[in-house]
Design an enzyme around this catalytic site. Structure first.
Site, short mmCIF file in Angstrom:
data_model
loop_
_atom_site.label_atom_id
_atom_site.label_comp_id
_atom_site.label_asym_id
_atom_site.label_seq_id
_atom_site.Cartn_x
_atom_site.Cartn_y
_atom_site.Cartn_z
N PRO A 175 0.78 -1.08 0.02
CA PRO A 175 0.24 0.09 0.11
C PRO A 175 0.75 1.31 -0.14
O PRO A 175 1.79 1.46 0.84
CB PRO A 175 -0.78 0.12 1.45
CG PRO A 175 -0.90 -1.79 1.64
CD PRO A 175 0.15 -2.18 1.06
N CYS A 176 0.41 2.01 -0.87
CA CYS A 176 1.21 3.39 -1.24
C CYS A 176 0.58 4.91 -0.54
O CYS A 176 1.48 5.73 -0.40
CB CYS A 176 1.36 3.79 -2.58
SG CYS A 176 -0.39 3.93 -3.40
N GLN A 177 -0.43 4.73 0.18
CA GLN A 177 -0.98 5.86 0.69
C GLN A 177 0.01 6.68 1.64
O GLN A 177 -0.13 7.86 1.72
CB GLN A 177 -2.40 5.62 1.73
CG GLN A 177 -3.36 4.86 0.80
CD GLN A 177 -3.27 3.55 0.68
OE1 GLN A 177 -2.28 2.74 0.87
NE2 GLN A 177 -4.50 2.91 0.27
N PHE A 189 3.25 6.84 1.60
CA PHE A 189 4.47 7.32 0.67
C PHE A 189 3.94 8.33 -0.35
O PHE A 189 4.59 9.27 -0.91
CB PHE A 189 4.88 6.23 -0.21
CG PHE A 189 5.58 5.08 0.74
CD1 PHE A 189 6.38 5.27 1.82
CD2 PHE A 189 5.01 3.76 0.54
CE1 PHE A 189 6.76 4.24 2.54
CE2 PHE A 189 5.34 2.61 1.44
CZ PHE A 189 6.34 2.98 2.36
N SER A 190 2.81 8.46 -0.76
CA SER A 190 2.21 9.09 -2.08
C SER A 190 2.38 10.62 -1.63
O SER A 190 2.14 11.17 -0.56
CB SER A 190 0.78 8.74 -2.39
OG SER A 190 0.24 9.72 -3.24
#
Length: 191
Positions: A74-76, A78-79
Site C-alpha cells: 500500500p502506497c497511501q 508514501f504518495s
C-alpha cells in the site's frame, strides 16, 4: 514457477506473467479486498488465496520454496498526494511484511512496486531489499503517465515507447485537450 503475490489485488501479476509466457505452476495470493478476490477467482480459478498478509507464514502454507515473490505494498503513506506519513501510516508499514516473507521464503527472484516517494523512504526500502529502485513511467507501454518505482533482482531492460495514446484506447476515440497532456492521460476518471 511457483509464485507468491502479496497485496495481489485482482491478480494483475498473473495476467502479466501469462502475457510474457511464464510457466506458472502454482500461484499463491495474499489479498483482503473481497471484490478484488472475486475478480481474481473468476479470472484465475486455480489461485491459492491466503488472505491477510500479516497472518501468512512460509511453513503453514508450504511457500518456503517459491521462485518469485511479487507485490505492490500500500502506497497511501508514501504518495506525494497524501499526508506523507511514510512508515507512520499503518498501510505503508505493510511493506515490512514483504521483507519478512522475502526472508522466510528466500525466492530466487523478487519484484516490489510502489509510487514515487521521499528520498528517505526510498532509501529505507532499498536498504531492506538490497537493491536500488528503477523508475518507470507507464506511458511507455500505456496511454497513461504513471511513474512508479520497482525494486527487483530480475534483470531489467527499460521498455521502448509503444506510442499508445488515450485516443487509441477509447471506444469512440474522442479526446479533449482537458483529458491529456501530449496525448496521454495523467488521471483517468469515470468522466
Amino acid at each position: 514457477m511457483k509464485v507468491l503475490s502479496l497485496f495481489d489485488g485482482m491478480s494483475c501479476g498473473q495476467l502479466a506473467l501469462q502475457r510474457i509466457g511464464a510457466n506458472v505452476t502454482q500461484y499463491f495470493a495474499s489479498e483482503i479486498d473481497k471484490y478484488a478476490i472475486q475478480i481474481a477467482k473468476k479470472n484465475f480459478p486455480n489461485t491459492f488465496h491466503l488472505g491477510d498478509v500479516t497472518k501468512i507464514n512460509s511453513v503453514d502454507y508450504n511457500i518456503d520454496n517459491i521462485d518469485l515473490l511479487i507485490g505492490g505494498s500500500p502506497c497511501q503513506g508514501f504518495s506525494f498526494s497524501g499526508k506523507q506519513l511514510n512508515f507512520d501510516d499503518p498501510r505503508s508499514k505493510l511493506f515490512f511484511e514483504f521483507v519478512r516473507l522475502l526472508k522466510e521464503c528466500k525466492p530466487k527472484y523478487f519484484l516490489l512496486e510502489n509510487v514515487l516517494m521521499s528520498k528517505a523512504s526510498r532509501q529505507i526500502i532499498s536498504q531492506h531489499l538490497g537493491v536500488e529502485p528503477i523508475e518507470v513511467n507507464s506511458s511507455l507501454v500505456s496511454a497513461q503517465h504513471r511513474k512508479r518505482l520497482y525494486w527487483t533482482n530480475i534483470p531489467f531492460e527499460m521498455p521502448s515507447d509503444k506510442k499508445i495514446y488515450l485516443k487509441d484506447i477509447l471506444e469512440n476515440g474522442l479526446v479533449s485537450d482537458k483529458m491529456t497532456k501530449d496525448g496521454k492521460a495523467y488521471c483517468l476518471t469515470a468522466r
